[in-house]
Scaffold this motif. Structure first.
Motif, mmCIF file in Angstrom:
data_model
loop_
_atom_site.group_PDB
_atom_site.id
_atom_site.type_symbol
_atom_site.label_atom_id
_atom_site.label_comp_id
_atom_site.label_asym_id
_atom_site.label_seq_id
_atom_site.Cartn_x
_atom_site.Cartn_y
_atom_site.Cartn_z
ATOM 1 N N PHE A 7 48.616 52.602 -41.699
ATOM 2 C CA PHE A 7 49.213 53.688 -42.810
ATOM 3 C C PHE A 7 48.897 52.846 -44.200
ATOM 4 C CE2 PHE A 7 51.061 53.947 -38.451
ATOM 5 C CZ PHE A 7 50.978 55.272 -38.190
ATOM 6 N N VAL A 8 49.170 53.867 -44.877
ATOM 7 C CA VAL A 8 49.135 53.753 -46.572
ATOM 8 C C VAL A 8 50.496 54.332 -46.909
ATOM 9 C CG1 VAL A 8 48.249 54.076 -48.680
ATOM 10 C CG2 VAL A 8 46.888 53.722 -46.935
ATOM 11 N N ILE A 9 51.479 53.532 -47.305
ATOM 12 C CA ILE A 9 52.607 53.779 -47.860
ATOM 13 C C ILE A 9 52.580 54.020 -49.377
ATOM 14 C CG2 ILE A 9 55.378 53.518 -47.909
ATOM 15 C CD1 ILE A 9 54.001 54.058 -44.968
ATOM 16 N N THR A 10 52.892 55.158 -49.831
ATOM 17 C CA THR A 10 53.084 55.243 -51.314
ATOM 18 C C THR A 10 54.398 55.948 -51.670
ATOM 19 O OG1 THR A 10 51.992 57.517 -51.553
ATOM 20 C CG2 THR A 10 50.491 55.528 -51.404
ATOM 21 N N LEU A 11 54.782 55.471 -52.868
ATOM 22 C CA LEU A 11 56.096 55.981 -53.589
ATOM 23 C C LEU A 11 55.661 56.457 -54.866
ATOM 24 C CD1 LEU A 11 59.058 56.332 -53.332
ATOM 25 C CD2 LEU A 11 59.298 54.067 -54.450
ATOM 26 N N ASP A 12 55.834 57.651 -55.349
ATOM 27 C CA ASP A 12 55.644 58.121 -56.485
ATOM 28 C C ASP A 12 56.952 57.711 -57.441
ATOM 29 O OD1 ASP A 12 53.365 59.667 -55.920
ATOM 30 O OD2 ASP A 12 54.162 61.387 -56.123
ATOM 31 N N THR A 13 56.517 57.002 -58.329
ATOM 32 C CA THR A 13 57.626 56.292 -59.042
ATOM 33 C C THR A 13 57.712 56.778 -60.454
ATOM 34 O OG1 THR A 13 56.924 54.191 -57.905
ATOM 35 C CG2 THR A 13 58.543 54.065 -59.457
ATOM 36 N N GLU A 14 58.614 57.768 -60.415
ATOM 37 C CA GLU A 14 58.961 58.572 -61.645
ATOM 38 C C GLU A 14 60.155 58.356 -62.322
ATOM 39 O OE1 GLU A 14 57.871 62.452 -59.900
ATOM 40 O OE2 GLU A 14 55.656 62.034 -59.788
ATOM 41 N N PRO A 34 64.562 48.011 -55.363
ATOM 42 C CA PRO A 34 64.736 46.715 -54.582
ATOM 43 C C PRO A 34 65.199 47.032 -53.064
ATOM 44 C CG PRO A 34 65.644 46.413 -56.675
ATOM 45 C CD PRO A 34 65.452 47.702 -56.476
ATOM 46 N N ARG A 35 66.169 48.005 -53.001
ATOM 47 C CA ARG A 35 66.767 48.484 -51.958
ATOM 48 C C ARG A 35 65.462 49.060 -50.677
ATOM 49 N NH1 ARG A 35 70.590 53.282 -50.281
ATOM 50 N NH2 ARG A 35 71.056 53.165 -48.008
ATOM 51 N N PHE A 36 64.837 49.993 -51.146
ATOM 52 C CA PHE A 36 63.850 50.644 -50.646
ATOM 53 C C PHE A 36 62.676 49.791 -50.406
ATOM 54 C CE2 PHE A 36 59.401 52.780 -50.605
ATOM 55 C CZ PHE A 36 59.724 53.874 -49.593
ATOM 56 N N HIS A 37 62.122 48.908 -51.229
ATOM 57 C CA HIS A 37 61.428 47.749 -51.171
ATOM 58 C C HIS A 37 61.809 46.813 -49.829
ATOM 59 C CE1 HIS A 37 57.905 44.915 -52.303
ATOM 60 N NE2 HIS A 37 58.763 44.045 -51.897
ATOM 61 N N GLN A 38 62.994 46.500 -50.089
ATOM 62 C CA GLN A 38 63.292 45.613 -48.602
ATOM 63 C C GLN A 38 63.283 46.216 -47.501
ATOM 64 O OE1 GLN A 38 64.136 42.181 -49.215
ATOM 65 N NE2 GLN A 38 63.868 42.382 -46.933
ATOM 66 N N LEU A 39 63.822 47.509 -47.321
ATOM 67 C CA LEU A 39 63.754 48.119 -46.180
ATOM 68 C C LEU A 39 62.062 48.264 -45.527
ATOM 69 C CD1 LEU A 39 65.730 51.373 -46.918
ATOM 70 C CD2 LEU A 39 66.280 49.754 -45.009
ATOM 71 N N CYS A 40 61.133 48.648 -46.569
ATOM 72 C CA CYS A 40 59.874 48.392 -46.410
ATOM 73 C C CYS A 40 59.449 46.944 -45.755
ATOM 74 C CB CYS A 40 58.728 49.057 -47.301
ATOM 75 S SG CYS A 40 59.019 50.716 -47.696
ATOM 76 N N ALA A 41 59.827 45.970 -46.518
ATOM 77 C CA ALA A 41 59.587 44.809 -45.968
ATOM 78 C C ALA A 41 59.974 44.222 -44.740
ATOM 79 C CB ALA A 41 59.842 43.677 -47.269
ATOM 80 N N ASP A 42 61.132 44.632 -44.327
ATOM 81 C CA ASP A 42 61.688 44.361 -42.891
ATOM 82 C C ASP A 42 61.158 45.071 -41.844
ATOM 83 O OD1 ASP A 42 63.733 43.279 -44.147
ATOM 84 O OD2 ASP A 42 65.403 44.589 -44.339
ATOM 85 N N ALA A 43 60.275 46.448 -42.309
ATOM 86 C CA ALA A 43 59.772 47.158 -41.218
ATOM 87 C C ALA A 43 58.218 46.646 -41.064
ATOM 88 C CB ALA A 43 59.657 48.568 -41.782
ATOM 89 N N GLY A 44 58.079 45.740 -42.174
ATOM 90 C CA GLY A 44 56.625 45.087 -42.008
ATOM 91 C C GLY A 44 55.435 45.997 -42.850
ATOM 92 N N LEU A 45 56.007 47.033 -43.775
ATOM 93 C CA LEU A 45 55.115 47.773 -44.496
ATOM 94 C C LEU A 45 54.901 47.355 -45.889
ATOM 95 C CD1 LEU A 45 57.149 50.854 -43.278
ATOM 96 C CD2 LEU A 45 54.866 50.038 -42.355
#
Length: 79
Positions: A7-14, A34-45
């Motif tokens: 999967f490719v996970i992208t976030l439009d950062t605007e 940071p909160r979103f980043h940590q959620l992704c990291a915890d899920a291995g994304l």
């Protein structure tokens, strides 16, 4: 054995409220990265942040993202 799905996970950062076309773009929403980043990291994304110029110049993100980029936790691009 079949390969695992990729999967490719992208976030439009605007900027804040970009669609309202404010005269001055603000980037207070960068503080939620940071909160979103940590959620992704915890899920291995591994996430790719697709940034506007305003977000790429945001002082908070300029400090927060480089160590994570260097660690291979994310990618940064433009849109």
């Amino acid at each position: 054995m079949a390969d695992a799905p990729h999967f490719v996970i992208t976030l439009d950062t605007e900027p804040d409220n970009e669609w309202a076309r404010p005269r001055l773009a603000t980037t207070e929403n960068a503080r939620f990265i940071p909160r979103f980043h940590q959620l992704c990291a915890d899920a291995g994304l591994k996430i790719t942040y697709l940034m506007t110029l305003e977000m790429a110049e945001d002082a908070f993100l300029c400090e927060y993202l480089p160590p994570r980029l260097a660690a291979g936790e994310c990618e940064v691009g433009a849109h």
